[in-house]
Design an enzyme around this catalytic site. Structure first.
Site, PDB file in Angstrom:
ATOM      1  N   GLY D  27       0.845  -1.180   0.000  1.00 33.69           N
ATOM      2  CA  GLY D  27       0.000   0.000   0.000  1.00 33.69           C
ATOM      3  C   GLY D  27       0.873   1.219   0.000  1.00 33.69           C
ATOM      4  O   GLY D  27       2.057   1.154   0.350  1.00 33.69           O
ATOM      5  N   SER D  74       6.454   2.288  -6.375  1.00 30.94           N
ATOM      6  CA  SER D  74       6.387   1.885  -7.784  1.00 30.94           C
ATOM      7  C   SER D  74       5.077   2.324  -8.433  1.00 30.94           C
ATOM      8  O   SER D  74       4.957   2.313  -9.657  1.00 30.94           O
ATOM      9  CB  SER D  74       6.560   0.369  -7.895  1.00 30.94           C
ATOM     10  OG  SER D  74       5.560  -0.290  -7.153  1.00 30.94           O
ATOM     11  N   HIS D  94      -3.363   3.847  -2.432  1.00 32.22           N
ATOM     12  CA  HIS D  94      -3.554   2.561  -3.106  1.00 32.22           C
ATOM     13  C   HIS D  94      -3.271   1.456  -2.099  1.00 32.22           C
ATOM     14  O   HIS D  94      -2.299   1.524  -1.359  1.00 32.22           O
ATOM     15  CB  HIS D  94      -2.596   2.443  -4.292  1.00 32.22           C
ATOM     16  CG  HIS D  94      -2.551   1.063  -4.893  1.00 32.22           C
ATOM     17  ND1 HIS D  94      -3.688   0.420  -5.326  1.00 32.22           N
ATOM     18  CD2 HIS D  94      -1.526   0.204  -5.116  1.00 32.22           C
ATOM     19  CE1 HIS D  94      -3.352  -0.778  -5.796  1.00 32.22           C
ATOM     20  NE2 HIS D  94      -2.054  -0.931  -5.677  1.00 32.22           N
ATOM     21  N   HIS D  96      -4.013  -3.104  -1.315  1.00 35.43           N
ATOM     22  CA  HIS D  96      -4.574  -4.391  -1.756  1.00 35.43           C
ATOM     23  C   HIS D  96      -5.512  -4.906  -0.670  1.00 35.43           C
ATOM     24  O   HIS D  96      -5.553  -6.109  -0.386  1.00 35.43           O
ATOM     25  CB  HIS D  96      -3.455  -5.404  -2.018  1.00 35.43           C
ATOM     26  CG  HIS D  96      -2.640  -5.112  -3.226  1.00 35.43           C
ATOM     27  ND1 HIS D  96      -2.352  -6.040  -4.192  1.00 35.43           N
ATOM     28  CD2 HIS D  96      -2.053  -3.971  -3.658  1.00 35.43           C
ATOM     29  CE1 HIS D  96      -1.605  -5.496  -5.146  1.00 35.43           C
ATOM     30  NE2 HIS D  96      -1.405  -4.236  -4.835  1.00 35.43           N
ATOM     31  N   ASP D 119     -23.300   7.526   2.628  1.00 34.16           N
ATOM     32  CA  ASP D 119     -22.768   8.649   3.402  1.00 34.16           C
ATOM     33  C   ASP D 119     -21.459   9.196   2.831  1.00 34.16           C
ATOM     34  O   ASP D 119     -21.094  10.339   3.092  1.00 34.16           O
ATOM     35  CB  ASP D 119     -22.511   8.221   4.862  1.00 34.16           C
ATOM     36  CG  ASP D 119     -23.768   8.308   5.725  1.00 34.16           C
ATOM     37  OD1 ASP D 119     -24.704   9.028   5.346  1.00 34.16           O
ATOM     38  OD2 ASP D 119     -23.797   7.668   6.786  1.00 34.16           O
ATOM     39  N   HIS D 167      -6.709  -6.028 -10.088  1.00 37.52           N
ATOM     40  CA  HIS D 167      -5.636  -5.372  -9.354  1.00 37.52           C
ATOM     41  C   HIS D 167      -6.093  -5.016  -7.934  1.00 37.52           C
ATOM     42  O   HIS D 167      -5.935  -5.814  -7.010  1.00 37.52           O
ATOM     43  CB  HIS D 167      -5.169  -4.157 -10.155  1.00 37.52           C
ATOM     44  CG  HIS D 167      -3.996  -3.452  -9.582  1.00 37.52           C
ATOM     45  ND1 HIS D 167      -3.047  -4.096  -8.829  1.00 37.52           N
ATOM     46  CD2 HIS D 167      -3.600  -2.146  -9.640  1.00 37.52           C
ATOM     47  CE1 HIS D 167      -2.117  -3.235  -8.458  1.00 37.52           C
ATOM     48  NE2 HIS D 167      -2.427  -2.041  -8.919  1.00 37.52           N
ATOM     49  N   TYR D 225     -24.361  16.827   9.576  1.00 33.72           N
ATOM     50  CA  TYR D 225     -23.683  15.809  10.375  1.00 33.72           C
ATOM     51  C   TYR D 225     -22.418  16.407  10.983  1.00 33.72           C
ATOM     52  O   TYR D 225     -21.752  17.217  10.362  1.00 33.72           O
ATOM     53  CB  TYR D 225     -23.322  14.621   9.489  1.00 33.72           C
ATOM     54  CG  TYR D 225     -22.622  13.502  10.208  1.00 33.72           C
ATOM     55  CD1 TYR D 225     -23.337  12.482  10.819  1.00 33.72           C
ATOM     56  CD2 TYR D 225     -21.233  13.473  10.284  1.00 33.72           C
ATOM     57  CE1 TYR D 225     -22.691  11.447  11.482  1.00 33.72           C
ATOM     58  CE2 TYR D 225     -20.579  12.443  10.945  1.00 33.72           C
ATOM     59  CZ  TYR D 225     -21.312  11.439  11.542  1.00 33.72           C
ATOM     60  OH  TYR D 225     -20.658  10.417  12.191  1.00 33.72           O
TER      61      TYR D 225
END
Lengths: 230, 230, 230, 230
Positions: D27, D74, D94, D96, D119, D167, D225
């Protein structure tokens, strides 16, 4: 009175939250002293956070409290029947552990799909039918009798666990510690059997000779797993 | 003002992350002081890590803030309606807990498949329909009214939880602590019901007499679970 | 003797509970010293809580214990066969990790559905058939030979893991640490493949060029992931 | 250089293991300083346990490293394209993460089944197609361009997340912290959508007016909220 056994049973009870087998107070472990015919069990509805060895309750095989400041577990009468019918067991555990209970609710025996199961439980984990009608009047006692009846043609030492339909699992062993160990195995086996059937809906139980090999690798005269045969 | 209740409600709110029922701030617990008609509720959108008893907000049964430095939970109007319609409850909780919310999103009531469910909730956990059209204008209030309407022929003390379609669960109890306890039960029951249906797609709800037995073992004049009847 | 390797293998074994790959003692890691042809492996059935580097057992490639106060893992003979057949590996791991074992019980190879898989394992994770008949007589050795036979037309460096039907996974790597790393990857990949098939029962494996791209991004002369090409 | 931003991006990266979104180094989070046109991103393949704010890498919008002792992630070229095309975002992430990646592997957009989703994300979470052929030559850049192309008729501020087929997910927000917050929401939403479909295979997305109500309760001029409108 039975201080060493209380300590053992206390520790075995505390292993239930450690291994993630209980929510709140939904579980109980007992251990028996076969010489005196007395067993020690968790008190009913007491938080695991507050439990001490001294809180354990001593009960006889008629289900009467012999010592203890609390009421024994509401499932005591089930433990009584198991101790009476299965002379070689020294500990009993009942939980509502999530995967085993899901199988119990589904009313299905757990097939043996692999060696994790075969190492500890010989053949499927059977599922006792639900009680009915008048049997509910002595609910906990009749739960025990139903299990005993289900095992009249089974080896309770080779199959140390059972599911009760619409309820949950019981497991047992040579002492309270081993009973909890078997309850952990049962939960893991229940989880993997369910996932295994989702991955392959046509899956068949493991071949009988694999089941034999793995069970006898750990049990009986020719066992070679662990340090026992050093 | 209501310092003891604030402490209780604070603790009940902190039990939500402890039991894994909330991500971020997606949950709120309240508790009511029936004498004054005021209730205490979590502030809106404040992190659990930063919450203190002093942050709790005091609200009246018209939904108006009486005391507190923060805005009350955005779901306050739902709590109001439940307190007004269910006179014997003392606590309300709303979460987006994962399994109960999955059933709510699926729009299905949770059948009673076993004793874990039957010990706390008598019969299925009902699922209220989704709001529609003009009802969205007073969203939170109408969510409360919809629940109340769904319970007009149900016993809210025997069924202390509900699902709101496309939204999530509400649970309640005699105080904030018991409301959260019931929310934990609901989550566990929702998880096991889903797994149980995967294990046996033809599974039927538990027999009615088992449901009766387990519920009345813990509730009513003849209850014998726990230490209450010592 | 081989103190540094014992320390490495000990640490790699302790990573199994850290990453949630083992219940009780259901796993073992070994690492080999190629110069002496000796390898170091976890003792059989010893609790992870009690394990120390000194407890590691030294074994030769005939499976004979060379040093150590305990018996080596009961799976030692499988490790032997893998070290003999796969000259470039330096570590081997066996677990009963829940998701990989569920696939093994289901008897299915794990398809490559995405880049998480493709980054570490080139193509599907194959599933070896169950042993049968006389093969059970030398169970652990024959498990190893079966894996070796399955890989006779596969690249064991590009596919560092295998499932054994009705049993569980083995993984390997250039040392004990990398073997465990691959076992963690395998478990994650097994979990996501199962969920992915539930979300889309018609799902197809990832396109071959994506599999190529991701594998060669991390492996071979043109790799550019990480700090190696700084 | 950009010390405050490095600290923020470091903290946002450390939230990935905290919220269970990463295994190993799978990540990366970045945050941009719009004034200088430089962004800060996690180095490639460095363990979260060892990461410090000083390890963060400064990169320009051509993807060139401006400062830092390590190579940037990368996936840097994907981040570049998102920053260039989405002018109001300040952070990109990003991962996984297991459930979102399972949907990505399944190649399906995640329908909006309830208010937890509504929401934060307006409508479904779209799924970009897999790259093909020559697109793999500049894999990371083309992944970014594919996402940008998918959003040419979508509001990237109302839909702060996307799946890339075979991916995994990307998410973004006004800064690195909000991007990670959205990644956590996405994972929770992906998990509940999958479970919801198992509980009711005929389930339909939540009604449009519920989606509107919940989104605009938290976003836009009439949001009420939280504490913003105190």
């Amino acid at each position: 009175m039975l201080e060493k056994l209380k300590e053992e049973v206390y520790k075995a009870n505390m292993d239930l939250p450690k291994y993630g087998l209980v929510t709140f107070t939904w579980g109980n472990v007992s251990g028996i002293d076969r010489e005196s015919g007395l067993f020690v069990i968790k008190p009913s509805g007491v938080d695991y956070d507050l439990l001490t060895p001294d809180d354990m309750v001593v009960v006889d095989l008629n289900g009467n409290k012999v010592e203890g400041k609390y009421n024994p577990s509401s499932d005591t009468a089930t433990h009584v029947e198991l101790y009476k019918a299965f002379p070689n067991i020294g500990g009993v555990v009942h939980t509502h552990s999530s995967w085993a209970t899901s199988w119990a609710q589904a009313g299905r025996a757990i097939p043996c799909y692999g060696t994790t199961h075969a190492d500890y439980i010989y053949g499927e984990v059977p599922c006792a039918r639900c009680l009915e009608g008048k049997e509910f009047e002595e609910y906990e006692k009749n739960t025990g009798l139903l299990i005993v009846d289900l095992f009249k043609d089974k080896d309770y030492e080779a199959v140390p666990a059972v599911l009760c339909k619409n309820h949950g699992p019981f497991a047992w062993g040579k002492d309270a510690h081993e009973a909890v160990h078997n309850a952990v195995v049962l939960e893991e086996v229940a989880k993997m059997a369910s996932r295994c059937e989702l991955i392959n809906p046509q899956v068949k139980p493991a071949p009988q000779d694999l089941q034999d090999k793995h069970y006898f690798r750990k049990h009986g005269a020719n066992a070679y797993y662990g340090q026992g045969n050093k």
